[in-house]
Design an enzyme around this catalytic site. Structure first.
Site, PDB file in Angstrom:
ATOM      1  CE  LYS A  92      -1.461  59.405  36.034  1.00 40.11           C
ATOM      2  NZ  LYS A  92      -0.653  60.622  35.770  1.00 40.11           N
ATOM      3  CG  ASN A  93       2.589  58.571  35.528  1.00 35.43           C
ATOM      4  OD1 ASN A  93       1.619  59.136  35.010  1.00 35.43           O
ATOM      5  ND2 ASN A  93       2.912  58.717  36.789  1.00 35.43           N
ATOM      6  NE  ARG A  96       2.790  70.307  34.900  1.00 32.64           N
ATOM      7  CZ  ARG A  96       3.941  69.737  34.532  1.00 32.64           C
ATOM      8  NH1 ARG A  96       4.021  68.441  34.501  1.00 32.64           N
ATOM      9  NH2 ARG A  96       4.976  70.468  34.175  1.00 32.64           N
ATOM     10  CB  CYS A 127      -1.311  70.944  38.301  1.00 34.81           C
ATOM     11  SG  CYS A 127      -0.045  70.004  39.098  1.00 34.81           S
ATOM     12  NE  ARG A 150       3.977  68.672  38.050  1.00 36.42           N
ATOM     13  CZ  ARG A 150       3.069  67.727  37.805  1.00 36.42           C
ATOM     14  NH1 ARG A 150       1.876  67.853  38.273  1.00 36.42           N
ATOM     15  NH2 ARG A 150       3.368  66.685  37.065  1.00 36.42           N
ATOM     16  N   PRO A 151       7.117  73.701  36.787  1.00 40.39           N
ATOM     17  CG  PRO A 151       9.209  74.187  37.675  1.00 40.39           C
ATOM     18  CD  PRO A 151       7.857  73.679  38.061  1.00 40.39           C
ATOM     19  CB  ILE A 152       8.279  73.084  31.209  1.00 39.44           C
ATOM     20  CG1 ILE A 152       7.915  74.460  30.638  1.00 39.44           C
ATOM     21  CG2 ILE A 152       7.040  72.295  31.577  1.00 39.44           C
ATOM     22  CD1 ILE A 152       7.171  74.378  29.305  1.00 39.44           C
ATOM     23  CG  ASP A 153      13.216  75.034  34.990  1.00 39.89           C
ATOM     24  OD1 ASP A 153      12.206  74.389  35.358  1.00 39.89           O
ATOM     25  OD2 ASP A 153      14.292  74.979  35.592  1.00 39.89           O
ATOM     26  CG  LEU A 154      14.893  71.052  34.806  1.00 41.18           C
ATOM     27  CD1 LEU A 154      14.782  69.843  35.727  1.00 41.18           C
ATOM     28  CD2 LEU A 154      16.289  71.660  34.899  1.00 41.18           C
ATOM     29  CG  ASP A 177       3.188  59.810  41.417  1.00 36.89           C
ATOM     30  OD1 ASP A 177       3.436  59.386  40.279  1.00 36.89           O
ATOM     31  OD2 ASP A 177       3.295  61.007  41.731  1.00 36.89           O
ATOM     32  CB  ILE A 212       9.150  64.837  44.385  1.00 29.64           C
ATOM     33  CG1 ILE A 212       9.970  63.614  44.794  1.00 29.64           C
ATOM     34  CG2 ILE A 212       9.132  65.038  42.873  1.00 29.64           C
ATOM     35  CD1 ILE A 212      11.431  63.645  44.369  1.00 29.64           C
ATOM     36  NE  ARG A 265      -5.613  64.364  35.430  1.00 29.22           N
ATOM     37  CZ  ARG A 265      -4.635  65.254  35.498  1.00 29.22           C
ATOM     38  NH1 ARG A 265      -4.753  66.284  36.313  1.00 29.22           N
ATOM     39  NH2 ARG A 265      -3.541  65.131  34.792  1.00 29.22           N
TER      40      ARG A 265
HETATM   41  C1  EPZ Z   1       6.059  62.656  36.370  1.00 32.49           C
HETATM   42  O1  EPZ Z   1       5.736  64.039  36.410  1.00 32.49           O
HETATM   43  C2  EPZ Z   1       4.763  61.926  36.687  1.00 32.49           C
HETATM   44  N1  EPZ Z   1       3.765  62.236  35.670  1.00 32.49           N
HETATM   45  C3  EPZ Z   1       4.255  62.358  38.065  1.00 32.49           C
HETATM   46  O2  EPZ Z   1       3.080  61.604  38.351  1.00 32.49           O
HETATM   47  C4  EPZ Z   1       5.333  62.009  39.104  1.00 32.49           C
HETATM   48  O3  EPZ Z   1       4.899  62.457  40.364  1.00 32.49           O
HETATM   49  C5  EPZ Z   1       6.647  62.702  38.718  1.00 32.49           C
HETATM   50  O4  EPZ Z   1       7.035  62.321  37.376  1.00 32.49           O
HETATM   51  C6  EPZ Z   1       7.783  62.325  39.671  1.00 32.49           C
HETATM   52  O5  EPZ Z   1       7.954  60.943  39.671  1.00 32.49           O
HETATM   53  C7  EPZ Z   1       3.814  61.579  34.485  1.00 32.49           C
HETATM   54  O6  EPZ Z   1       4.690  60.762  34.249  1.00 32.49           O
HETATM   55  C8  EPZ Z   1       2.737  61.907  33.503  1.00 32.49           C
HETATM   56  P1  EPZ Z   1       9.287  65.670  37.189  1.00 32.49           P
HETATM   57  P2  EPZ Z   1       6.823  65.145  35.892  1.00 32.49           P
HETATM   58  O7  EPZ Z   1       9.599  66.449  35.970  1.00 32.49           O
HETATM   59  O8  EPZ Z   1       7.531  64.619  34.726  1.00 32.49           O
HETATM   60  C9  EPZ Z   1      10.601  69.807  39.074  1.00 32.49           C
HETATM   61  C10 EPZ Z   1       0.842  61.280  39.002  1.00 32.49           C
HETATM   62  O9  EPZ Z   1       0.234  61.473  40.062  1.00 32.49           O
HETATM   63  N2  EPZ Z   1      10.836  70.241  37.689  1.00 32.49           N
HETATM   64  O10 EPZ Z   1      10.126  64.486  37.553  1.00 32.49           O
HETATM   65  O11 EPZ Z   1       6.121  66.443  35.774  1.00 32.49           O
HETATM   66  C11 EPZ Z   1       9.096  69.690  39.356  1.00 32.49           C
HETATM   67  O12 EPZ Z   1       8.564  70.959  39.691  1.00 32.49           O
HETATM   68  C12 EPZ Z   1       1.837  62.313  38.501  1.00 32.49           C
HETATM   69  O13 EPZ Z   1       0.712  60.260  38.275  1.00 32.49           O
HETATM   70  C13 EPZ Z   1      11.456  71.466  37.458  1.00 32.49           C
HETATM   71  O14 EPZ Z   1      11.805  72.186  38.389  1.00 32.49           O
HETATM   72  O15 EPZ Z   1       7.785  65.180  37.163  1.00 32.49           O
HETATM   73  C14 EPZ Z   1       9.048  68.723  40.504  1.00 32.49           C
HETATM   74  O16 EPZ Z   1       9.284  69.426  41.708  1.00 32.49           O
HETATM   75  C15 EPZ Z   1       1.941  63.517  39.440  1.00 32.49           C
HETATM   76  N3  EPZ Z   1      11.655  71.869  36.176  1.00 32.49           N
HETATM   77  C16 EPZ Z   1      10.234  67.791  40.226  1.00 32.49           C
HETATM   78  O17 EPZ Z   1      11.073  68.475  39.280  1.00 32.49           O
HETATM   79  C17 EPZ Z   1      11.275  71.101  35.101  1.00 32.49           C
HETATM   80  O18 EPZ Z   1      11.517  71.513  33.944  1.00 32.49           O
HETATM   81  C18 EPZ Z   1       9.821  66.450  39.631  1.00 32.49           C
HETATM   82  O19 EPZ Z   1       9.206  66.713  38.413  1.00 32.49           O
HETATM   83  C19 EPZ Z   1      10.641  69.865  35.349  1.00 32.49           C
HETATM   84  C20 EPZ Z   1      10.433  69.447  36.652  1.00 32.49           C
END
Ligand code: EPZ
Length: 418
Positions: free
Chosen positions: A22-23, A92, A116, A121-125, A304, A326, A396
């Site tokens: 999926k990912n 998201r 969620c 799940r911020p997107i600041d980065l 996960d 995480i 999902r």
């Molecule tokens: C991906 O989510 C995966 N989803 C998630 O899988 C997985 O848990 C996660 O990576 C970590 O491995 C997909 O690939 C579709 P991150 P993503 O950005 O990209 C913080 C599942 O169950 N963060 O690495 O959203 C965030 O809040 C899903 O299959 C910021 O602060 O994960 C989190 O605490 C769930 N600012 C941490 O980083 C940002 O701009 C990890 O998030 C982005 C993230």
């Protein structure tokens, strides 16, 4: 409303074929927007999240055809650059479409994905990285507009090795000017799959799998066929299902090296695993041993797999400590496990799990995708018949879960209605 009905107590035995990731699929489906042409994808799992991504691509002007196990995407006439808010809120992870749309159209409009079930799940980065690429961002009432003349190059050091932010930078920079370098990049295998797909299209990206990724912008991309990597989290989920039921299962069509931290923990818990390159056979002990674990970015133990492993540890000999590093809210499934007799105390990031001999059936509700998978595992070992509501969360991310479990000897069915 759909529910699973599971009669617990059966040892799982047999072989299960693991589906595509999926990912890895979601960012690769987004990446098809970069080439004004045809992309053929194989081994895409047929799950809600991939179907949603295809719906969004169609709204952007792509055609998506399915013929047997092949998905044919034609994005030659995809002039759209707005991700529909409703679809963004429902999924998201569609935020990676922003990078692909910007790479192609140099403009994109989308809304904040919103929190969620597992955290804010911020997107600041993502947004900070886009700004470093010369993209102008304006926001109002939760809607984000991005535009630029060209995608510049930059050296981007991520505060956190965010998977989505790493993917978005790769997607936005593929057709950029000059060379962008990401440091502290996420190292997940799904990032390597995205790099391989983009390079197959004619991109010039290197370093995926390490914490430094280099993207040399190119002018043109070409039509592509690609086979999506296997889903390491689905694979780990079935290994834990075999382990919690004291069974003996073989998982096939995998890349074993993607599962190293999961294999190590299952062996520490007393399972014996015969690990080959593309398959693993697990023989579980009558009762696993307590183990401690911390979730970390890859190559650490994957977040996960946290909830599924917590389930496994509820019947272990001894007390385990799990630390979720995480996501800030990834224990919502715990009260549902407690209804089945699990003894778990959550203290901030840590869950303390006191192993019990008996788990009993109950009516429970899935709270999120991986939390729902944890409830399925608990129901497999519970005495009696468990009903799990809200299984749309689970659908999902797990392709044909009930069929695959039935094939392993589980008694599981899907029930419509209340
Ligand atoms: C991906 O989510 C995966 N989803 C998630 O899988 C997985 O848990 C996660 O990576 C970590 O491995 C997909 O690939 C579709 P991150 P993503 O950005 O990209 C913080 C599942 O169950 N963060 O690495 O959203 C965030 O809040 C899903 O299959 C910021 O602060 O994960 C989190 O605490 C769930 N600012 C941490 O980083 C940002 O701009 C990890 O998030 C982005 C993230």
């Amino acid at each position: 409303m759909l529910s699973y009905i599971i009669e617990g107590g059966k040892k799982l035995e047999g072989e299960v074929h693991i589906s595509g990731s999926k990912n890895a699929s979601l960012p690769i489906i987004a990446a098809t927007m970069l080439n004004k042409g045809i992309s053929k994808l194989y081994n895409v799992p047929e799950i809600h999240d991939t179907k949603m991504m295809f719906e969004i691509l169609k709204k952007l002007g792509c055609t998506v055809k399915k013929n047997n196990k092949k998905i044919i995407i034609d994005s030659s006439k995809a002039e759209g650059y707005k991700i529909p808010e409703e679809l963004m809120r429902q999924m998201r992870s569609s935020v990676v479409l922003a990078g692909a749309i910007l790479g192609r159209h140099k403009k994109a409009e989308f809304s904040y994905p919103g929190g969620c079930d597992i955290g804010a799940r911020p997107i600041d980065l993502h947004l900070k990285s886009f700004e470093k690429l010369g993209i102008l961002i304006s926001e109002n009432y939760g809607n984000i507009s991005c535009k630029c003349d060209t995608i510049d190059n930059a050296k981007i050091d991520l505060d956190f090795p965010s998977v989505g932010a790493t993917e978005n930078i790769m997607l936005a920079s593929t057709l950029g000017e000059g060379t962008t370098i990401i440091t502290n990049a996420a190292r997940e295998p799904e990032i390597i799959d995205l790099q391989n797909f983009l390079n197959r299209m004619g991109a010039q990206i290197s370093g995926a799998g390490t914490n430094i990724i280099q993207i040399k912008g190119v002018k043109k991309l070409k039509d592509v066929s690609y086979n999506i990597m296997p889903d390491r989290i689905e694979a780990g989920t079935y290994l834990c299902a075999g382990a919690i039921t004291g069974g003996k299962i073989k998982i096939t069509n995998i890349v074993s090296e993607h599962l190293t931290p999961i294999i190590n923990k299952l062996e520490e818990a007393g399972c014996s695993l015969n690990v080959q390159k593309d398959n693993i056979e697990l023989i579980a002990p009558k009762r696993v041993k307590a183990v401690d674990l911390k979730t970390m970015p890859y190559p650490g133990f994957p977040t996960d797999m946290q909830s599924v492993f917590v389930s496994l540890l509820t019947t272990a000999k001894g007390t385990s400590i799990v630390v979720e590093n995480i996501f800030e809210n990834r224990y919502k499934f715990v009260p549902e496990l407690s209804r089945m007799g699990a003894k778990i105390t959550v203290e901030g990031k840590a869950a303390i799990i006191k192993g019990v001999r008996k788990i009993h059936a109950a009516n429970v509700k899935a709270t999120d995708l991986r939390g729902g998978a944890a409830l399925v595992l608990e129901a497999l070992v519970a005495k009696g018949e468990t009903k799990i509501e809200n299984i749309q969360y689970i659908l999902r991310g797990y392709e044909k879960l009930d069929d695959k479990l039935k094939k392993l000897g589980a008694k599981i069915s899907i029930k419509e209605g209340e």
